[in-house]
Motif scaffolding. Structure first.
Motif, short mmCIF file in Angstrom:
data_model
loop_
_atom_site.label_atom_id
_atom_site.label_comp_id
_atom_site.label_asym_id
_atom_site.label_seq_id
_atom_site.Cartn_x
_atom_site.Cartn_y
_atom_site.Cartn_z
N TYR A 108 -4.48 5.63 -3.31
CA TYR A 108 -4.81 4.33 -2.74
C TYR A 108 -6.30 4.02 -2.96
N ASP A 136 -3.14 -2.40 5.14
CA ASP A 136 -2.76 -2.90 3.82
C ASP A 136 -1.46 -2.21 3.42
N ARG A 138 1.25 -2.60 -0.02
CA ARG A 138 1.71 -3.26 -1.24
C ARG A 138 2.59 -2.29 -2.01
N GLU A 140 6.65 -1.75 -4.12
CA GLU A 140 7.70 -2.44 -4.86
C GLU A 140 8.64 -3.13 -3.88
N CYS A 167 8.57 -2.34 2.81
CA CYS A 167 8.30 -2.36 1.37
C CYS A 167 7.71 -3.73 1.06
N GLY A 168 7.44 -4.00 -0.21
CA GLY A 168 6.84 -5.28 -0.56
C GLY A 168 5.44 -5.41 0.01
N ILE A 169 5.15 -6.54 0.64
CA ILE A 169 3.85 -6.81 1.24
C ILE A 169 4.06 -7.20 2.70
N SER A 172 -1.58 -7.70 7.19
CA SER A 172 -2.58 -6.76 7.68
C SER A 172 -2.62 -6.83 9.21
N ASP A 195 2.60 0.09 -7.26
CA ASP A 195 1.67 -0.94 -6.79
C ASP A 195 0.50 -0.25 -6.09
N PHE A 198 -0.47 1.92 0.38
CA PHE A 198 -0.71 1.48 1.74
C PHE A 198 -1.85 2.27 2.38
#
Length: 220
Positions: A108, A136, A138, A140, A167-169, A172, A195, A198
């Motif tokens: 990260y 944070d 980010r 898949e 998963c994904g985004i 915050s 990606d 985290f």
């Protein structure tokens, strides 16, 4: 194989390219895989081209293959490039017993490696509960989070209930709370897309939860 490749750039580094993405002139191109169809290898989500005089110190692949391609237009010359590489493996997971701490995915905020399963087991002072705060995330994206994901469990036992799966985004500041003084965080990645990973912090400032309403058959 479970191994990745660490690429260490050495000085002098001087490639006479131009443009923010080294789109003209000379450039070094790195790809995160075996050939030019592989994803670009970059520490900042760029197109995987390097030029100028200030390369990153070290970058990592997410698997055990690296494609290297150097282009020179024959007009301007420079010292060129030199890097060393080595097989590496990011360590992850562990036992966390401090009152507060940080949990991050391997490498990260850069691309996390493929095919990993990392488990953090958090234990704080008795009588406290754990609040995990995601700064944070980010990963898949998948509707069921079946590929790359973070799961958080309300306890350390294999049968402890799952609190969340992400998963994904996510936003915050997203928080997950245990009811007691233990929590398990599991990070799983598959063999493809990567990606930024985290970053999460945990605290134990709140009292544990007890009591509640139980609904079941009349015991007579």
């Amino acid at each position: 194989s479970g191994l990745i490749i660490a690429v260490h750039f050495n000085q002098p580094f001087q490639i006479q390219g131009s443009g923010d993405e080294c789109t003209s002139g000379d450039y070094l191109e790195l790809r995160n895989g075996p050939d030019r169809s592989s994803a670009p290898l970059s520490s900042h989500g760029r197109i995987g081209r390097y030029c100028g005089v200030n390369p990153p110190t070290t970058i990592y692949t997410t698997d055990n293959q690296l494609f290297v391609h150097f282009i020179s237009d024959g007009i301007d010359e420079g010292h060129g490039f030199n890097f060393t590489y080595e097989a590496s493996k990011f360590e992850c997971g562990g036992e966390l017993t401090a009152r507060s701490g940080t949990v991050t995915s391997p490498n990260y905020p850069h691309f996390y490696p493929h095919g990993r399963e990392c488990e953090w087991r958090i234990t704080v002072q008795g009588g406290r509960r754990i609040t995990l705060i995601f700064n944070d995330l980010r990963l898949e994206m998948h509707n069921q989070c079946n590929y790359d994901y973070v799961s958080i469990y309300n306890g350390l036992h294999p049968s402890s209930p799952r609190l969340q799966k992400y998963c994904g985004i996510i936003a915050s500041g997203t928080q997950v709370r245990s009811s007691g003084n233990t929590m398990r965080v599991l990070f799983v990645t598959d063999a493809s897309t990567s990606d930024g990973g985290f970053n999460a912090t945990y605290t134990s400032e709140e009292d544990a939860v007890c009591g509640g309403t139980l609904i079941g058959p009349d015991s007579g």
